[in-house]
Design an enzyme around this catalytic site. Structure first.
Site, mmCIF file in Angstrom:
data_model
loop_
_atom_site.group_PDB
_atom_site.id
_atom_site.type_symbol
_atom_site.label_atom_id
_atom_site.label_comp_id
_atom_site.label_asym_id
_atom_site.label_seq_id
_atom_site.Cartn_x
_atom_site.Cartn_y
_atom_site.Cartn_z
ATOM 1 N N CYS A 1 0.796 -1.201 -0.065
ATOM 2 C CA CYS A 1 0.217 0.011 -0.014
ATOM 3 C C CYS A 1 0.936 1.385 0.065
ATOM 4 O O CYS A 1 1.435 1.559 -0.878
ATOM 5 C CB CYS A 1 -0.980 0.058 1.191
ATOM 6 S SG CYS A 1 -2.459 1.245 0.932
ATOM 7 N N HIS B 1 -3.658 -5.464 1.153
ATOM 8 C CA HIS B 1 -3.488 -5.760 2.419
ATOM 9 C C HIS B 1 -3.870 -7.165 2.810
ATOM 10 O O HIS B 1 -4.618 -7.748 2.233
ATOM 11 C CB HIS B 1 -4.191 -4.924 3.577
ATOM 12 C CG HIS B 1 -3.733 -3.248 3.430
ATOM 13 N ND1 HIS B 1 -2.355 -2.943 4.121
ATOM 14 C CD2 HIS B 1 -4.249 -2.333 3.060
ATOM 15 C CE1 HIS B 1 -2.294 -1.716 3.999
ATOM 16 N NE2 HIS B 1 -3.410 -1.339 3.321
#
Length: 506
Positions: free
Chosen positions: A332, A440
């Site tokens: 991310c 994630h």
């Protein structure tokens, strides 16, 4: 008629979240439909519900302990700090605005009706609700607008159990002081105390327990020992206190760069649970020595943390390790930092900054946040040490406010299914030494993680392991271990009695 109980603490990090998870597991084992609830959570560790709503990771793992899917109603207000003074306010799973502490304190009373409505809707669906407070109910400067401790207990009309941490010292003073600072009506809600994180011979506590019960009139329901159960932590306090500082030697050493605004460090729990992996959180470039893989994690302030990487010389350390052939990965915000350029006209006010230049990518920040659970598969022909992971199924969730464009000398790392569409995600260099993704929870995919670790083993001349590690099963075992310990050391029957005596119609 729904039963409820609320755990509040004498301070932050006393173990409320874990004990709530344990109670959820116990009630689930006893055949009760159970759900956790925390009206307001402040944390950078968040996750995504099946319907694409963002909520605190603590309530997600508590829901897992209760054997149910996470529901954003379990955490209607999530505060995600973006600096020392401001936080992003997430209401019912969607970003509402950014506020400073004073503005939010003034705003809180407007949330009471919505919180109570959400709580009541959960109460219609479950036999037991286990509520969690935040920090301490004795924050007397915040009492008049409280929506998460005694203010929430009053709304829910539920009894409270106070949790105190003996490991930090002063446990009896913290119990007595907390109760002394409560109003009479608030104190009347406290039906018991749990002393948590005890090490040593519990008989040494008996005289103190007798005295604190006599002084306060509140019974101590149990003394929980320090447990070596492997469960998620709610926020960065555990990192600051060195909980994840491992010193044991493992075959594979993975260094996660602990940027100041690290988010979702729970991404790496599945990696750390592997039998041959040591995960270290590092803040100084010299700590990168000996790492077989370096990971830049998610961040709630990507450009601020990118500036920190350079000012701390950590950027130089990562680049030097890469030149020496050490693989580097980013998740991310960490993925964004690995690129050539980040253009931010939304989050930090820092404008455009050069990234580390390890991936030929450009990231543009956007106003809208992507929040979704996704499944997909790794690219079919990954290069280098990642080859064994080619084509493997992966799943996880996205939480980001940016879009990243790939240029030459890198390829998508995976393809994700979003509805009817297959969307390329992430990037990997032609030699495989650098890769990044927005996904994630990637390492919760067992086959992928074992392939990745085995790729690192082969690079070191070690034999790959065929060990079949099932992370979901491992987590379930940890919940059971926690529940067993709580049944042994806490008067659970007394907690049942407390709930039955104080249950009220919703």
């Amino acid at each position: 008629m729904t039963q409820a109980v609320m755990l509040q603490g004498t301070a932050s990090d006393v173990g409320k979240s874990v004990l709530v998870a344990g109670l959820c597991r116990i009630f689930y084992q006893d055949g009760l439909r159970t759900a956790p609830f925390k009206s307001q959570n402040m944390a950078l560790n968040s996750g995504i519900t099946p319907d694409g709503k963002e909520m605190g990771r603590a309530q997600i793992f508590q829901a897992e302990a209760a054997g149910i899917a996470p529901d954003v109603r379990m955490n209607p207000v999530l505060l995600k700090p973006t600096s020392d003074r401001k936080a992003q306010v997430v209401l019912m799973g969607k970003v509402a605005t950014d506020m400073d502490a004073v503005s939010y304190h003034e705003y809180k009373p407007r949330l009471r009706e919505q919180i109570l409505t959400v709580y009541n809707s959960l109460a219609q669906e479950y036999d037991v609700l286990v509520l969690e407070g935040a920090g301490s109910p004795a924050e007397i400067n915040l009492r008049d607008r409280d929506i998460v401790n005694m203010g929430m207990a009053e709304m829910a009309q539920c009894p409270v159990i106070l949790v105190a941490d003996i490991d930090r010292g002063g446990v009896f003073a913290s119990i007595y002081g907390t109760l002394a600072l409560l109003h009479d009506s608030e104190r009347a809600r406290v039906k018991g105390v749990i002393i948590n994180k005890f090490r040593g011979d519990v008989t040494l506590l008996y005289s103190g327990i007798e005295q604190i019960e006599a002084l306060t009139g509140v019974p101590v329901l149990g003394v929980m020992p320090w447990l070596e159960v492997d469960l998620e932590d709610e926020d960065g306090v555990a990192l600051q206190k060195g909980k994840y500082l491992r010193t044991d030697k493992r075959d594979i050493d993975i260094a996660v760069v602990q940027v100041p605004h690290i988010s979702n460090f729970t991404d790496f729990n599945a990696l750390a649970a592997q039998p041959d992996v040591r995960v270290r959180y590092v803040r100084h470039p010299e700590e990168l020595a000996g790492a077989d893989l370096i990971i830049l994690p998610g961040s709630k302030n990507t450009l601020g943390d990118l500036v920190w990487l350079r000012e701390s010389a950590m950027a130089h350390g990562v680049l030097q390790a890469h030149r020496q052939g050490v693989p580097v990965a980013g998740i991310c915000g960490g993925y964004q930092m690995l690129g050539d350029t980040i253009i931010d006209e939304v989050e930090s006010g820092l404008g455009t900054l050069p990234g580390l230049g390890l991936l030929n990518t450009v990231t543009h920040f956007a106003q809208d946040k992507t929040t979704t659970q996704v499944e997909g598969q790794m690219a079919s022909a990954l290069p280098g040490w990642l080859a064994a992971a080619s084509g493997l199924a992966v799943r996880g969730y996205e939480i980001h406010m940016g879009e990243t464009t790939l240029n030459a000398q890198c390829q998508p790392a995976m393809t994700l299914r979003k509805g009817e569409n297959a969307i390329a995600d992430g990037a990997v260099t032609d030699d495989g030494l650098v890769f990044g993704t927005y996904l994630h929870g990637l390492f919760d995919s067992d086959a992928f993680t074992r392939a990745l670790v085995n790729g690192l083993r082969v690079r070191k001349g070690l034999t790959p392991l065929d060990h079949a590690f099932h992370y979901a099963q491992y987590k379930s075992q940890q919940f059971d271990l926690l529940a067993d310990a709580m049944r042994q050391h806490i008067d659970i029957e007394k907690i049942y009695t407390i709930m039955q005596q104080h249950r009220e119609p919703v």
